[in-house]
Design a protein around this motif. Structure first.
Motif, mmCIF file in Angstrom:
data_model
loop_
_atom_site.group_PDB
_atom_site.id
_atom_site.type_symbol
_atom_site.label_atom_id
_atom_site.label_comp_id
_atom_site.label_asym_id
_atom_site.label_seq_id
_atom_site.Cartn_x
_atom_site.Cartn_y
_atom_site.Cartn_z
ATOM 1 N N VAL A 90 0.833 -1.204 0.000
ATOM 2 C CA VAL A 90 0.000 0.000 0.000
ATOM 3 C C VAL A 90 0.869 1.256 0.000
ATOM 4 N N ALA A 91 1.961 1.216 0.750
ATOM 5 C CA ALA A 91 2.903 2.348 0.746
ATOM 6 C C ALA A 91 3.492 2.538 -0.641
ATOM 7 N N ASN A 92 3.724 1.418 -1.344
ATOM 8 C CA ASN A 92 4.239 1.475 -2.716
ATOM 9 C C ASN A 92 3.233 2.171 -3.634
ATOM 10 N N TRP A 93 1.952 1.860 -3.464
ATOM 11 C CA TRP A 93 0.903 2.525 -4.257
ATOM 12 C C TRP A 93 0.910 4.032 -4.008
ATOM 13 N N TYR A 94 1.102 4.403 -2.760
ATOM 14 C CA TYR A 94 1.040 5.815 -2.380
ATOM 15 C C TYR A 94 2.255 6.595 -2.879
ATOM 16 N N LEU A 95 3.423 5.970 -2.828
ATOM 17 C CA LEU A 95 4.659 6.687 -3.139
ATOM 18 C C LEU A 95 5.025 6.632 -4.623
ATOM 19 N N ASP A 96 4.582 5.589 -5.329
ATOM 20 C CA ASP A 96 4.972 5.405 -6.732
ATOM 21 C C ASP A 96 3.756 5.672 -7.625
ATOM 22 N N ASP A 97 3.820 6.734 -8.433
ATOM 23 C CA ASP A 97 2.710 7.083 -9.319
ATOM 24 C C ASP A 97 2.402 5.995 -10.335
ATOM 25 N N ASN A 98 3.371 5.127 -10.620
ATOM 26 C CA ASN A 98 3.142 4.049 -11.578
ATOM 27 C C ASN A 98 2.079 3.065 -11.099
ATOM 28 N N TYR A 99 1.878 2.994 -9.784
ATOM 29 C CA TYR A 99 0.978 1.980 -9.232
ATOM 30 C C TYR A 99 -0.097 2.576 -8.327
ATOM 31 N N SER A 100 -0.390 3.855 -8.501
ATOM 32 C CA SER A 100 -1.427 4.482 -7.674
ATOM 33 C C SER A 100 -2.807 3.884 -7.939
ATOM 34 N N HIS A 101 -2.971 3.232 -9.098
ATOM 35 C CA HIS A 101 -4.252 2.577 -9.391
ATOM 36 C C HIS A 101 -4.491 1.376 -8.468
ATOM 37 N N GLY A 102 -3.452 0.933 -7.753
ATOM 38 C CA GLY A 102 -3.593 -0.221 -6.869
ATOM 39 C C GLY A 102 -4.656 -0.039 -5.802
ATOM 40 N N PHE A 103 -4.908 1.211 -5.403
ATOM 41 C CA PHE A 103 -5.949 1.476 -4.404
ATOM 42 C C PHE A 103 -7.330 1.062 -4.911
ATOM 43 N N LEU A 104 -7.541 1.132 -6.229
ATOM 44 C CA LEU A 104 -8.856 0.845 -6.795
ATOM 45 C C LEU A 104 -9.075 -0.639 -7.083
ATOM 46 N N ILE A 105 -7.990 -1.377 -7.296
ATOM 47 C CA ILE A 105 -8.115 -2.761 -7.754
ATOM 48 C C ILE A 105 -8.941 -3.638 -6.802
ATOM 49 N N PRO A 106 -8.697 -3.639 -5.472
ATOM 50 C CA PRO A 106 -9.519 -4.483 -4.596
ATOM 51 C C PRO A 106 -10.998 -4.126 -4.639
#
Length: 282
Positions: free
Chosen positions: A33-49
């Motif tokens: 989750v910290a990776n999603w927050y800090l890396d713009d490449n994976y900010s979509h990770g918050f939406l996936i679940p």
């Protein structure tokens, strides 16, 4: 016994499964989750679940009436996921540690509820893979050739438009300014998010497997094409107005604009494929 009856009868026992998984993977999930927050490449990770949960909710009327037949095939899947976790932990390899959570979760579904329920949950389970950040070694290996391709096509386009420009690798040089095609302009950042969006649209709007695959695959050229347009537009502005025009607000705005453009292309393709399906049915 149906899934609804099983959940009603054994709800307290079944509640222990996500609690145990959450406790076992807490540190791994927290870091992801910290990776999603800090890396713009994976900010979509918050939406996936949430989207995966929506897939389950969309098919809930059929899913809850599915007959539950626990399968022992879930045990080797769970053991495979745990082995993946252990070996990844020993090698400090985050990607497989995170991916093992999805493998163990899939094994639990198969073991507790059987193949019928598992088949209906394949999509949301597989969709969760999109929330796992790629290893940087793989990301860099994909981004570098994309940067070179985007730079090459962009320079060719600028020359066609009459600009004096030349290229050295991913460096684009004008007489008055030198620009670099960075990772953000390779198209890979928008591609990861665009694939997640394409999968959602495909299973929401389309019925045929091949039209779904066609829509998902179309996200690749759309992501690259829109980033080429971004580099060309940045080059034109930088040539006439200097480096300030290629940095700051415009650079950030251009990133949003190209992703919005790619979404429009993707939505248009989905609309055309939907029309084709309707005509074929008619």
């Amino acid at each position: 016994m149906t899934l609804r009856e099983t959940l009603d009868r054994y709800k307290w026992w079944l509640l222990a499964v996500p609690l145990v998984l959450g406790a076992a993977y807490w540190a791994i999930i927290q870091r992801m989750v910290a990776n999603w927050y800090l890396d713009d490449n994976y900010s979509h990770g918050f939406l996936i679940p949430f989207i995966a949960g929506w897939f389950v909710w969309r098919d809930w009327d059929l899913l809850k009436e599915t007959v539950v037949k626990p399968s022992n095939w879930g045990i080797p899947v769970i053991l495979l996921g745990l082995a993946q976790l252990v070996f990844a932990w020993l090698g400090t390899e985050l990607f497989n540690m995170r991916l093992s959570l999805i493998v163990v979760l899939a094994g639990c579904v198969l073991y507790l509820f059987g193949t019928g329920v598992f088949k209906r949950l394949r999509l949301p389970l597989a969709y969760l893979i999109l929330m796992v950040p790629l290893p940087y070694i793989i990301y860099d290996a994909m981004a570098f050739p994309l940067k070179l391709f985007v730079a090459k096509v962009s320079v060719g386009t600028l020359k066609t438009m009459g600009y004096a420009v030349w290229r050295e690798g991913n460096i684009i040089a004008f007489p008055n300014i030198v620009l670099e095609v960075a990772d953000a302009c390779s198209g890979l950042r928008s591609l990861v998010s665009l694939i997640a969006l394409a999968v959602t649209l495909a299973f929401l709007m389309l019925k045929s497997p091949w039209t779904r695959w066609l829509l998902v695959l179309s996200s690749i050229p759309f992501a690259v094409l829109t980033n080429i347009l971004r580099v060309v537009a940045t080059g034109v502005l930088a040539r006439h107005f200097g480096r300030a025009a290629a940095e700051g607000f415009f650079h950030e705005f251009a990133g949003l604009a190209v992703f919005a453009m790619a979404m429009v292309f993707l939505g248009g393709t989905c609309f055309l494929l939907k029309l084709w399906e309707k005509r074929r049915e008619a």
